[in-house]
Scaffold this motif. Structure first.
Motif, PDB file in Angstrom:
ATOM      1  N   UNK A  26       0.840  -1.204   0.000  1.00 23.69           N
ATOM      2  CA  UNK A  26       0.000   0.000   0.000  1.00 23.69           C
ATOM      3  C   UNK A  26       0.874   1.253   0.000  1.00 23.69           C
ATOM      4  N   UNK A  27       2.035   1.177   0.665  1.00 22.42           N
ATOM      5  CA  UNK A  27       2.960   2.305   0.617  1.00 22.42           C
ATOM      6  C   UNK A  27       3.447   2.573  -0.797  1.00 22.42           C
ATOM      7  N   UNK A  28       3.722   1.509  -1.548  1.00 16.36           N
ATOM      8  CA  UNK A  28       4.155   1.665  -2.938  1.00 16.36           C
ATOM      9  C   UNK A  28       3.039   2.265  -3.790  1.00 16.36           C
ATOM     10  N   UNK A  29       1.817   1.784  -3.558  1.00 15.38           N
ATOM     11  CA  UNK A  29       0.678   2.307  -4.324  1.00 15.38           C
ATOM     12  C   UNK A  29       0.487   3.791  -4.028  1.00 15.38           C
ATOM     13  N   UNK A  30       0.599   4.175  -2.770  1.00 14.16           N
ATOM     14  CA  UNK A  30       0.428   5.590  -2.404  1.00 14.16           C
ATOM     15  C   UNK A  30       1.461   6.465  -3.106  1.00 14.16           C
ATOM     16  N   UNK A  31       2.705   5.977  -3.175  1.00 12.55           N
ATOM     17  CA  UNK A  31       3.743   6.767  -3.842  1.00 12.55           C
ATOM     18  C   UNK A  31       3.444   6.911  -5.330  1.00 12.55           C
ATOM     19  N   UNK A  32       2.908   5.860  -5.943  1.00  9.46           N
ATOM     20  CA  UNK A  32       2.583   5.918  -7.373  1.00  9.46           C
ATOM     21  C   UNK A  32       1.384   6.822  -7.640  1.00  9.46           C
ATOM     22  N   UNK A  33       0.436   6.843  -6.712  1.00  6.16           N
ATOM     23  CA  UNK A  33      -0.731   7.699  -6.884  1.00  6.16           C
ATOM     24  C   UNK A  33      -0.362   9.163  -6.674  1.00  6.16           C
ATOM     25  N   UNK A  34       0.564   9.399  -5.771  1.00  5.26           N
ATOM     26  CA  UNK A  34       0.984  10.775  -5.520  1.00  5.26           C
ATOM     27  C   UNK A  34      -0.116  11.648  -4.944  1.00  5.26           C
ATOM     28  N   UNK A  35      -1.113  11.048  -4.335  1.00  5.20           N
ATOM     29  CA  UNK A  35      -2.209  11.825  -3.747  1.00  5.20           C
ATOM     30  C   UNK A  35      -2.776  11.054  -2.563  1.00  5.20           C
ATOM     31  N   UNK A  36      -3.571  11.745  -1.785  1.00  8.40           N
ATOM     32  CA  UNK A  36      -4.138  11.138  -0.578  1.00  8.40           C
ATOM     33  C   UNK A  36      -5.454  10.442  -0.885  1.00  8.40           C
ATOM     34  N   UNK A  37      -5.384   9.355  -1.625  1.00  5.01           N
ATOM     35  CA  UNK A  37      -6.598   8.606  -1.959  1.00  5.01           C
ATOM     36  C   UNK A  37      -6.826   7.421  -1.030  1.00  5.01           C
ATOM     37  N   UNK A  38      -5.750   6.842  -0.518  1.00  2.00           N
ATOM     38  CA  UNK A  38      -5.880   5.689   0.377  1.00  2.00           C
ATOM     39  C   UNK A  38      -5.685   6.155   1.814  1.00  2.00           C
ATOM     40  N   UNK A  39      -6.687   5.945   2.618  1.00  2.00           N
ATOM     41  CA  UNK A  39      -6.687   6.417   4.001  1.00  2.00           C
ATOM     42  C   UNK A  39      -6.555   5.236   4.966  1.00  2.00           C
ATOM     43  N   UNK A  40      -5.763   5.417   6.000  1.00  2.00           N
ATOM     44  CA  UNK A  40      -5.583   4.390   7.021  1.00  2.00           C
ATOM     45  C   UNK A  40      -6.499   4.663   8.208  1.00  2.00           C
ATOM     46  N   UNK A  41      -7.232   3.652   8.621  1.00  2.00           N
ATOM     47  CA  UNK A  41      -8.075   3.737   9.816  1.00  2.00           C
ATOM     48  C   UNK A  41      -7.477   2.787  10.846  1.00  2.00           C
ATOM     49  N   UNK A  42      -6.806   3.353  11.814  1.00  2.00           N
ATOM     50  CA  UNK A  42      -6.059   2.541  12.776  1.00  2.00           C
ATOM     51  C   UNK A  42      -6.968   1.532  13.469  1.00  2.00           C
ATOM     52  N   UNK A  43      -6.497   0.281  13.476  1.00  2.00           N
ATOM     53  CA  UNK A  43      -7.246  -0.791  14.110  1.00  2.00           C
ATOM     54  C   UNK A  43      -8.413  -1.302  13.289  1.00  2.00           C
ATOM     55  N   UNK A  44      -8.689  -0.682  12.138  1.00  2.00           N
ATOM     56  CA  UNK A  44      -9.825  -1.095  11.316  1.00  2.00           C
ATOM     57  C   UNK A  44      -9.410  -1.543   9.919  1.00  2.00           C
TER      58      UNK A  44
END
Length: 220
Positions: free
Chosen positions: A194-212
């Motif tokens: 997911x970190x790699x995908x976020x870098x390729x997207x270059x935008x805040x599209x994937x959000x982390x919900x801690x514990x969920x």
């Protein structure tokens, strides 16, 4: 996204499995009807491809048992029978579409994608989330109109997100749809991907919900 392939012809099954995995799916393979019926009852699959001539328990009986148990995933039937009354029996059993052998593997892929889109409520072959678009038929992502290069696992993750926008998806659920078996929810593999995908997207599209889990959304 997980698929169930019920086909006892090992040569054909290997060809289809390779095709489907290259298209980003995780494939569960059964070679007899009894095992296919069991897998369809206990596994979370997006669709099934079923050969009518399965040993042990024929394909029609497999589909009937799934439907009687309330399993609603779409089923694409493979058959050497082209007679209308055979197809009618299949539809009565709960099949959603038929493909008569011999067929082009690419046609199976297109029909399967159409069934999955309809079952998920997506009529359009293109899905969007902000600047990100997925051409389902071509199995291609674009970001602001530019093709996005993804590894097979990255494609599976992002495709699953695109089919479930604005939904928080747990690590275990996501892992089951990316890996065939043996996923360790405590592993950091998903975080790396997911970190790699976020870098390729270059935008805040994937959000982390801690514990969920994680959520794909164009909204903060």
């Amino acid at each position: 996204m997980r698929l169930l392939l019920a086909e006892d012809d090992t040569v054909l099954a290997d060809r289809l499995r390779t095709l489907l995995e290259e298209a980003g799916y995780v494939v569960l393979h059964s070679t007899d009807g009894s095992d296919a019926e069991y897998q369809g009852q206990v596994e979370d699959v997006a669709a099934a491809v079923v050969d009518l001539g399965l040993p042990g328990l024929d394909g029609l009986s497999v589909i009937e048992r799934w439907r009687q148990a309330g399993r609603t995933f779409p089923v694409l039937v493979l058959t050497a029978r082209s007679r209308w009354h055979d197809k009618l029996a299949g539809f009565d059993a709960g099949a959603d579409d038929f493909l008569t052998k011999p067929f082009q593997p690419e046609e199976l892929l297109l029909r399967l994608r159409a069934l999955i889109r309809r079952s998920a409520g997506h009529a359009s072959p293109r899905l969007s989330c902000g600047p990100l678009q997925l051409d389902v038929n071509a199995a291609r992502f674009e970001l602001d109109g530019v093709p996005l290069a993804l590894s097979p696992q990255e494609y599976r993750i992002l495709s699953y997100f695109m089919h479930h926008p604005d939904v928080v998806i747990s690590r275990s659920r996501l892992g089951e749809h990316v890996y065939e078996a043996g996923f360790d929810p405590d592993s950091n593999t998903l975080d790396v991907l997911i970190g790699r995908i976020r870098r390729k997207l270059g935008s805040e599209l994937i959000h982390t919900h801690r514990g969920q889990g994680f959520r794909l959304s164009a909204q903060p």
